[in-house]
Design a protein around this motif. Structure first.
Motif, PDB file in Angstrom:
ATOM      1  N   SER A 191     -17.907  40.304  20.451  1.00 43.47           N
ATOM      2  CA  SER A 191     -19.097  40.239  21.301  1.00 43.47           C
ATOM      3  C   SER A 191     -19.023  38.936  22.102  1.00 43.47           C
TER       4      SER A 191
ATOM      5  N   GLY B  46     -16.565  34.385  26.358  1.00 41.64           N
ATOM      6  CA  GLY B  46     -18.009  34.537  26.288  1.00 41.64           C
ATOM      7  C   GLY B  46     -18.640  35.248  27.463  1.00 41.64           C
TER       8      GLY B  46
ATOM      9  N   ASP C 159     -20.509  36.276  21.803  1.00 46.58           N
ATOM     10  CA  ASP C 159     -20.639  35.056  20.999  1.00 46.58           C
ATOM     11  C   ASP C 159     -19.578  34.936  19.909  1.00 46.58           C
ATOM     12  N   THR C 160     -18.524  35.750  19.972  1.00 44.80           N
ATOM     13  CA  THR C 160     -17.481  35.714  18.931  1.00 44.80           C
ATOM     14  C   THR C 160     -16.858  34.329  18.811  1.00 44.80           C
TER      15      THR C 160
ATOM     16  N   ALA D 153     -17.988  31.394  19.764  1.00 43.66           N
ATOM     17  CA  ALA D 153     -18.947  30.388  19.304  1.00 43.66           C
ATOM     18  C   ALA D 153     -19.165  30.487  17.802  1.00 43.66           C
ATOM     19  N   ARG D 154     -19.264  31.701  17.287  1.00 45.18           N
ATOM     20  CA  ARG D 154     -19.473  31.872  15.851  1.00 45.18           C
ATOM     21  C   ARG D 154     -18.243  31.437  15.055  1.00 45.18           C
TER      22      ARG D 154
END
Length: 415
Positions: free
Chosen positions: A363, A337, A365-366, A368-369
């Protein structure tokens, strides 16, 4: 600089692919038209597109080329055959025989124009006497599962082939042979591009016992014998070899676009090899240094690289993935992150491994998603299921077949 990092990364990828478009490169490298016949042959993911580009300049030529299923384009007089990649099939074996027949019986005033690109090793398969197509298919599966460098794969393929390692050029004698090649290999070694069907093989009589041991007991006995017993040296021949597109040319095209966007490009190399996940970890370290310390380059910048990493599969049945998505997932995990870092990795032929995507993007936030979708990134990486993760979060890059191939393209953007 564009406000949308994903859009910029996709445009850099397209610039790299466009630089290797046969329709823009073939005409510049054609030889002088001979007084005799012209026979066009070829093998690879770009073979059909290259053949069409030749016909645009020389409309009355004939010949036959073989390309991957789904990579054919309409041609007028050059026959296009589709076959399987990366594991050979009977269509590829039939194509090899058609190609060999097309170049036999020519004279010294005739020209054989060989159109060679990545994937040609599997697509144009002609087993040596004593070896069956099933044997070659099993050898290819073992090579793909073992994950050796492409150079090792091609040494095996040349030894087991009746067309690779210069044997196509030998079959065409005494006609002149000119090769137009699109490189998909680290270092642009002509012998490694489609296993060099028009290039002299210095390893033709080399000891390959170390590779035999690596492939293990599942290696077919007929293949084992041929790899352990070198053949007689091949007769000498001459051939004109012309590289028309390379990984470095593609990286330089992306670098020019980055500069136009006010971003500093740094080309790290066009021949990066090794385990995909390890390469992702190393790239994360370089990107962090750039983001935090401005070394080796100060942002906004983009780290560009090419080459061909590998994925070594364990005994467990792997998930869906390719070397580019595996690289990206390892990169995302190592970055954890880190803000301001985005990346794209994709195969310039449009197909990462055997799936339907060229690659993917990441990105900050990869992870987290992915976790929000119930996925644990490290477990996915260990299962070699990176395609499934990026598919779930909507970050696959799907281009369809690009009809060219200058190997992998990686861009890491530091904002």
């Amino acid at each position: 600089m564009t406000r949308d990092p994903k859009d910029l990364l996709l445009r850099l990828f397209r610039a790299a692919v466009d630089s290797a478009d046969p329709g823009k490169t073939v005409a510049r490298h054609l030889p002088e038209r001979p007084s005799g016949r012209v026979v066009v042959v070829g093998a690879g993911k770009s073979a059909a597109a290259m053949a069409r580009a030749v016909e645009a300049e020389w409309p009355d030529v004939t010949g036959v080329v073989v390309t991957r299923y789904g990579h054919a384009v309409p041609t007028r007089s050059i026959e296009v055959i589709e076959a399987s990649h990366p594991v050979p099939d009977q269509a590829g074996a039939n194509a090899a025989q058609r190609i060999l027949a097309a170049v036999r019986g020519l004279g010294p005033d005739d020209l054989v124009l060989a159109l060679i690109s990545g994937g040609g090793s599997a697509l144009m398969t002609a087993p040596r006497p004593g070896l069956t197509l099933d044997d070659k298919m099993q050898v290819n599966r073992l090579l793909l599962a073992s994950g050796p460098p492409i150079g090792v794969m091609n040494r095996v393929r040349r030894r087991l082939s009746a067309v690779k390692g210069g044997r196509l050029a030998i079959a065409a004698a005494p006609a002149r042979v000119v090769t137009l090649a699109i490189s998909d290999v680290p270092g642009d070694d002509p012998l490694a591009i489609a296993s060099g069907p028009t290039v002299h093989d210095p390893d033709a009589t080399a000891d390959l016992s170390d590779i035999v041991r690596m492939l293990g007991p599942a290696l077919p006995e007929a293949a084992r014998r041929l790899l352990m017993m070198p053949p007689d040296p091949l007769p000498p021949f001459t051939a004109d070899y012309r590289l028309i597109s390379t990984p470095l040319i593609a990286l330089e095209a992306a670098a020019r676009m980055a500069r136009a966007e006010g971003i500093t490009p740094l080309i790290l190399g066009d021949a990066i090899e090794g385990e995909a996940s390890t390469a992702g970890q190393v790239m994360a370290g370089i990107a962090r240094s750039a983001a935090l310390h401005g070394l080796p380059v100060k942002g906004p910048a983009v780290l560009l690289s090419g080459g061909e990493t590998t994925v070594t599969l364990g005994r467990a049945k792997p998930g869906k993935g390719g070397r580019n998505t595996e690289f990206l997932l390892a990169l995302a995990i190592a970055l954890d992150g880190c803000p301001g870092i985005h990346a794209l990795a994709g195969d310039t032929d449009g197909i990462d491994g055997s799936e339907d995507a060229a690659g993917a993007v990441i990105s900050p936030d990869t992870l987290a998603r992915a976790r929000a979708e119930g996925l644990e990134p490290r477990a996915v990486l260990e299962a070699h299921d990176s395609y499934s993760l990026f598919d779930r979060i909507g970050d696959l890059v799907k281009t369809g077949p690009t009809l060219t191939n200058v190997n992998d393209f990686r861009a890491v953007l530091i904002r």
